[in-house]
Design a protein around this motif. Structure first.
Motif, PDB file in Angstrom:
ATOM      1  N   GLU A 132       0.832  -1.217   0.000  1.00  0.00           N
ATOM      2  CA  GLU A 132       0.000   0.000   0.000  1.00  0.00           C
ATOM      3  C   GLU A 132       0.862   1.262   0.000  1.00  0.00           C
ATOM      4  OE1 GLU A 132      -3.152  -0.069  -0.348  1.00  0.00           O
ATOM      5  OE2 GLU A 132      -3.579  -2.177   0.059  1.00  0.00           O
ATOM      6  N   ALA A 133       2.129   1.100  -0.378  1.00  0.00           N
ATOM      7  CA  ALA A 133       3.078   2.227  -0.294  1.00  0.00           C
ATOM      8  C   ALA A 133       2.571   3.466  -1.023  1.00  0.00           C
ATOM      9  CB  ALA A 133       4.430   1.795  -0.853  1.00  0.00           C
ATOM     10  N   ASP A 134       1.906   3.259  -2.174  1.00  0.00           N
ATOM     11  CA  ASP A 134       1.462   4.409  -2.979  1.00  0.00           C
ATOM     12  C   ASP A 134       0.031   4.847  -2.661  1.00  0.00           C
ATOM     13  OD1 ASP A 134       3.892   4.515  -4.271  1.00  0.00           O
ATOM     14  OD2 ASP A 134       3.277   3.004  -5.751  1.00  0.00           O
ATOM     15  N   SER A 135      -0.589   4.224  -1.665  1.00  0.00           N
ATOM     16  CA  SER A 135      -1.976   4.583  -1.338  1.00  0.00           C
ATOM     17  C   SER A 135      -2.010   5.799  -0.424  1.00  0.00           C
ATOM     18  CB  SER A 135      -2.678   3.432  -0.612  1.00  0.00           C
ATOM     19  OG  SER A 135      -2.679   2.279  -1.420  1.00  0.00           O
ATOM     20  N   LEU A 136      -3.027   6.622  -0.637  1.00  0.00           N
ATOM     21  CA  LEU A 136      -3.236   7.750   0.279  1.00  0.00           C
ATOM     22  C   LEU A 136      -3.937   7.218   1.535  1.00  0.00           C
ATOM     23  CD1 LEU A 136      -4.498  10.446  -2.250  1.00  0.00           C
ATOM     24  CD2 LEU A 136      -2.283  10.388  -1.129  1.00  0.00           C
ATOM     25  N   PRO A 137      -3.711   7.836   2.689  1.00  0.00           N
ATOM     26  CA  PRO A 137      -4.333   7.333   3.926  1.00  0.00           C
ATOM     27  C   PRO A 137      -5.849   7.181   3.815  1.00  0.00           C
ATOM     28  CG  PRO A 137      -2.704   9.002   4.440  1.00  0.00           C
ATOM     29  CD  PRO A 137      -2.812   8.974   2.950  1.00  0.00           C
ATOM     30  N   GLY A 138      -6.491   8.095   3.092  1.00  0.00           N
ATOM     31  CA  GLY A 138      -7.945   8.043   2.949  1.00  0.00           C
ATOM     32  C   GLY A 138      -8.440   6.782   2.263  1.00  0.00           C
ATOM     33  N   LYS A 139      -7.550   6.115   1.524  1.00  0.00           N
ATOM     34  CA  LYS A 139      -7.939   4.883   0.811  1.00  0.00           C
ATOM     35  C   LYS A 139      -7.697   3.639   1.667  1.00  0.00           C
ATOM     36  CE  LYS A 139      -8.893   6.947  -3.110  1.00  0.00           C
ATOM     37  NZ  LYS A 139     -10.286   7.062  -3.500  1.00  0.00           N
ATOM     38  N   LEU A 140      -7.104   3.836   2.840  1.00  0.00           N
ATOM     39  CA  LEU A 140      -6.797   2.682   3.701  1.00  0.00           C
ATOM     40  C   LEU A 140      -7.897   2.505   4.752  1.00  0.00           C
ATOM     41  CD1 LEU A 140      -3.011   3.444   4.388  1.00  0.00           C
ATOM     42  CD2 LEU A 140      -3.957   1.910   2.654  1.00  0.00           C
ATOM     43  N   SER A 141      -8.036   1.264   5.236  1.00  0.00           N
ATOM     44  CA  SER A 141      -9.022   1.005   6.295  1.00  0.00           C
ATOM     45  C   SER A 141      -8.516   1.628   7.601  1.00  0.00           C
ATOM     46  CB  SER A 141      -9.196  -0.498   6.472  1.00  0.00           C
ATOM     47  OG  SER A 141      -8.002  -1.034   7.029  1.00  0.00           O
ATOM     48  N   GLY A 142      -9.403   1.694   8.600  1.00  0.00           N
ATOM     49  CA  GLY A 142      -9.027   2.269   9.893  1.00  0.00           C
ATOM     50  C   GLY A 142      -7.837   1.549  10.513  1.00  0.00           C
ATOM     51  N   GLY A 143      -7.863   0.206  10.414  1.00  0.00           N
ATOM     52  CA  GLY A 143      -6.768  -0.590  10.974  1.00  0.00           C
ATOM     53  C   GLY A 143      -5.455  -0.327  10.253  1.00  0.00           C
TER      54      GLY A 143
END
Lengths: 187, 253
Positions: free
Chosen positions: A107-118
């Motif tokens: 998930e290195a290139d993912s923005l935080p908003g695209k990640l789950s809470g965990g």
């Protein structure tokens, strides 16, 4: 030596910490437990130097890594950039290593908003581990993790605490039991 | 045909043609070229003008004046916006000056500038004056919008100032900065040409409008006005493309 001595902190009329003293060892985890509004987060903020107006003595010194309860990830930076943000220029390439520790290397290139809470919580932990300060402050850092990741992260915190002190705010008695650490109750 | 194609066709061809039709009808009703010339007559005059070197020299000079004023306003407005957002004392100090600039009629400033700095510099100064307070206000709001929580995080992790600017301030300010630039460009262009009409510097669209009006050459007034509108649209389009690249660059960083 990191220590608070006879610290009292008021918010308006209300005292959230009253003549509170605490001394941290060279290493190991100290868990802070207590009900909502008992001053746990305020205590971490005082240790981090974010609260200026209080009575008593506080000595910390050195660099502090802090996993905030609301995480405070930069929404416009990718996961990798969020970790690299706290690293010196000479160490920025190491950011991916810390993402690997928390299982976010894909998930290195993912923005935080695209990640789950965990995942966001794990990213905040990766940032704190990467910074590698002289003191690690954790404000309910496992609340959104599933059991498997919670155990992994508790192990990571225990490893980290072998060389420096960690203050962990938690509501979960099983965290304290698993880490087998000193705990301080705030009322 | 897809809906978006139909919309584009309506927006960019049919609706403008409709308004040109309204203009044609108005010209026919009035039937006096000195009051309202026909669109065809204006188009022919514009075609005559664009074929002369003098036209391009005039257009180039006006663009240069407005651009200089616009860029100076953007630069100084941005710096002042940052300053007033970070230092409350400077906000208090500059607030009366900015209020006066916003409230004073542009014509008063044009006359004063003409007295102070002469015909050539007046349109530059007036364009600057239109842009400066708006950019200050937009950038001020953008800087103040940076999350205090993220600033605390940056403080705890001792993130160096330049990295803090790139990671926290630029993304927060960029949308306001872009919106400010878009608003200001049209204003700078209109106020700059208005200043040229009053200060009549050599080689300027304003001077041509002024002379055309003086000799009742209404066709020329219309032709130069159409020139101003087309240039304004073109420059706005170029600026939008530039800002889009800048914004995307900011996001991709």
């Amino acid at each position: 030596m990191i220590a608070l001595s006879h610290v009292t902190k008021h918010f308006g009329e209300k005292a959230v910490l009253q003549d509170f003293s605490l001394q941290l060892g060279e290493n190991g985890v100290t868990a802070i437990v207590g009900k909502n509004g008992s001053g746990k987060t305020t205590l971490l903020r005082i240790l981090a130097g974010l609260e200026k107006k209080y009575a008593g003595e506080v000595s910390t010194g050195g660099r502090i890594a802090y996993v905030f309860q609301d995480l405070r990830l930069v929404p416009t930076l990718t996961a990798l950039e969020n970790v690299a943000l706290v690293l010196d220029n000479t160490r920025r390439a190491e950011a991916i290593r810390y993402l690997r520790i928390v299982g976010l290397e894909n998930e290195a290139d993912s923005l935080p908003g695209k990640l789950s809470g965990g995942m966001q919580q794990r990213l905040a932990l990766a940032r704190a581990f990467a910074y590698g300060g002289d003191l690690l402050l954790l404000d309910e850092p496992f609340s959104a993790l599933d059991e498997e990741w919670k155990q992994n992260m508790l192990d990571a915190v225990r490893d980290y605490a072998q060389t420096r002190p960690v203050v962990l705010v938690t509501h979960d008695a099983s965290d304290v039991a698993y880490l087998n650490c000193k705990s301080v109750r705030l009322d | 045909m897809r809906n978006s194609t139909v919309n584009r066709l309506l927006r960019w061809i049919l609706f403008p043609l409709l308004w040109i039709g309204v203009w044609e009808i108005a010209a026919l009703i009035v039937s006096r070229e000195v009051l309202v010339p026909t669109p065809a007559r204006v188009a022919v005059r514009l075609w005559e003008l664009v074929q002369t070197g003098r036209f391009w020299s005039i257009v180039g000079s006006s663009i240069l004046r407005v651009t200089l004023g616009f860029l100076a306003g953007v630069l100084l407005g941005t710096l002042t916006g940052v300053l007033t957002a970070k230092l409350p004392l400077s906000d208090g100090l500059l607030s009366p000056l900015l209020t006066i600039i916003r409230a004073t009629p542009v014509a008063s400033f044009i006359i004063l500038a003409l007295v102070w700095m002469g015909a050539e510099a007046t349109p530059v100064f007036i364009s600057f004056l239109m842009v400066f307070p708006i950019m200050q206000s937009h950038v001020h709001t953008g800087v103040r919008a940076v999350s205090p929580a993220l600033l605390e995080m940056a403080h705890v992790y001792r993130i160096p100032p330049m990295r803090r600017v790139r990671a926290l301030y630029v993304p927060a300010v960029l949308p306001n900065f872009s919106a400010g630039c878009r608003t200001c460009l049209g204003l700078a262009w209109k106020a700059g040409v208005a200043a040229e009409v009053i200060s009549i510097p050599m080689r300027s669209i304003g001077r041509e409008l002024h002379n055309s009006k003086a000799y009742l050459e209404t066709v020329d007034v219309f032709a130069w006005t159409v020139t101003v509108i087309l240039l304004s649209l073109l420059i706005e389009r170029l600026l939008s493309m530039l800002l889009l690249r800048l914004t995307k660059g900011g996001e991709a960083r």
